[in-house]
Write an enzyme that holds these catalytic residues in place. Sequence first.
Site, PDB file in Angstrom:
ATOM      1  N   ARG A   1      41.172  35.905  53.604  1.00 13.81           N
ATOM      2  CA  ARG A   1      40.745  37.286  53.755  1.00 13.81           C
ATOM      3  C   ARG A   1      40.340  37.815  52.384  1.00 13.81           C
ATOM      4  O   ARG A   1      41.194  38.077  51.533  1.00 13.81           O
ATOM      5  CB  ARG A   1      41.852  38.155  54.358  1.00 13.81           C
ATOM      6  CG  ARG A   1      41.435  39.628  54.461  1.00 13.81           C
ATOM      7  CD  ARG A   1      42.273  40.448  55.428  1.00 13.81           C
ATOM      8  NE  ARG A   1      43.658  40.612  55.046  1.00 13.81           N
ATOM      9  CZ  ARG A   1      44.513  41.444  55.666  1.00 13.81           C
ATOM     10  NH1 ARG A   1      44.093  42.160  56.708  1.00 13.81           N
ATOM     11  NH2 ARG A   1      45.756  41.529  55.274  1.00 13.81           N
TER      12      ARG A   1
ATOM     13  N   ASP B   1      53.059  45.079  53.847  1.00 15.71           N
ATOM     14  CA  ASP B   1      51.925  44.982  52.960  1.00 15.71           C
ATOM     15  C   ASP B   1      51.371  46.378  52.721  1.00 15.71           C
ATOM     16  O   ASP B   1      52.009  47.377  53.064  1.00 15.71           O
ATOM     17  CB  ASP B   1      50.874  43.990  53.479  1.00 15.71           C
ATOM     18  CG  ASP B   1      50.142  44.479  54.727  1.00 15.71           C
ATOM     19  OD1 ASP B   1      50.316  45.641  55.142  1.00 15.71           O
ATOM     20  OD2 ASP B   1      49.365  43.676  55.290  1.00 15.71           O
TER      21      ASP B   1
END
Length: 536
Positions: free
Chosen positions: A170, A450
């Site tokens: 990503r 996160d």
Amino acid sequence: MAAAAENRPDEPILTLTSAVDPAHAHILTPDALRFVAALETAFGGRRQELLDARMARQARYDAGELPDFLPETRDIRNSNWSILNTPKDLQDRRVEITGPVDRKMMINALNSDANVFMADFEDASSPTWSNMIDGQVNMYDYARGQLEFTDPKSGKHYELGDDPAVLKIRPRGWHMLEGHAALDGKPVSAGLFDFGLYVFHNARKLMERGTAAYFYLPKMESHQEAKLWDDAFTLAERMLDIPHGTFKATILIETLPAAFEMDEILFAMKDHIVGLNCGRWDYIFSYIKRIGGNADYLLPDRGQVGMGEAFLKAYSLLLIKTCHRRGAHAMGGMAAQIPVKNDEAANDAAFAKVRADKDREASNGHDGTWVAHPALVPVAKEVFDALMPQANQIHRTREDITITREDLLAPHKGTTTEDGIRENIRVGVQYIGAWLNGRGAVPLYNLMEDAATAEISRTQIWQQLKHGAKLSDGRVVDRALVNHLYADEMAALRTALGADAFAEGRLDEAGDLFLDLIYADAFTEFLTTPAYELIK
């Protein structure tokens, strides 16, 4: 023709504003920097125009407009078409594990028995220069079959097993810049930087191993942003002399505007896409950010905002229906739970939540799901194995589902509580502190967090202050109340951690930033933008 041969000495090259560590020299080569510069030259201007379009759209939302399906793309939604194809090694994605680009954590994730591992340069990694380039070194070594690690403290050796997970990466989102690399004196797109270095060094090596360069693409808000990625894929394939359609992406539907453009996003990338994913935590953040200025969309405590109802349920069902109609995978969301040590009852309760969440996803028709910890892989896999014995459920077109604009906007019902505000302060400040210290995946209160968690935390309090939300006990959320709770939580953290650990954790800096964000009159698009100035 290889990219190195195509790049001429007079072509633009990135200027690095940091010295090149000898361990990074084979990544930051002149040819690699020319390759990234070519991508930035081609697409940097469009990227900025699309970010400006986000702000223009936000101004309309702030004036009272609400997101809706686009009338001008009705033909795309109503016509019959499919994505190009899905490679063999991405047909079965029932359990995907995600994590940062840290070397040891990568090896553990790849060996976890998950079908896919997403190595995350974005929300699970703090974008320090060393983290980002060390991550590229790790990708380089993986593509060449030389990813291993010996822990200098324990002496334990880590290496890949015989059947590792399929790798996706990503790259960072369109909104982020790489502050250590410039073209014509301006920082370049962080996403193009991550993508460009990765494919330049590794695309052909991955193909030699029977796989290819696969991606998760984050935080898009429109099909035009998806088309920008598609064009970047096409140009990179051409520059590397790789067949068109080799690079494949799954796009995270983690912004509210994107939920109204899922067909259009698939169509924009149809030669390069294999699916969409429910990025649930960022989606909650985006919901508040985009329409949270309207008091009708005030959300309760985040613990009451679950996937089984209201706008979250609607968007996950629509994603399944949309993807399966186009022959694409419909991926479920993250289970952030991690094992609870020394508390069997709490651990059992956490795992039960994961099973229930995955049962909902598999029963509804999702083709796979995400977990954040290797211990959750067998839990999620057991559920999907029982309910999805075949590789995927694309055959389940879910024509029985009808999702309206009102469904996609429906807020969750519930309460706002003091405990909820305290939790948002506690989690938000600690996560930001860890991020400033170079860690992007942070275990807090038995969850692997996160950046999306910190975004929800600060956004919820900003929204509660804006609308003077009432707590369940009748008190109004105002600055005096938040100041009191903030001071109390920070004192508790200082006591629990000790003065040295509190200081080393940069929690005072993190707290100052948190307060700046929640008290700002104008909403700050991403907390990572001002935070990046404190780390780069």
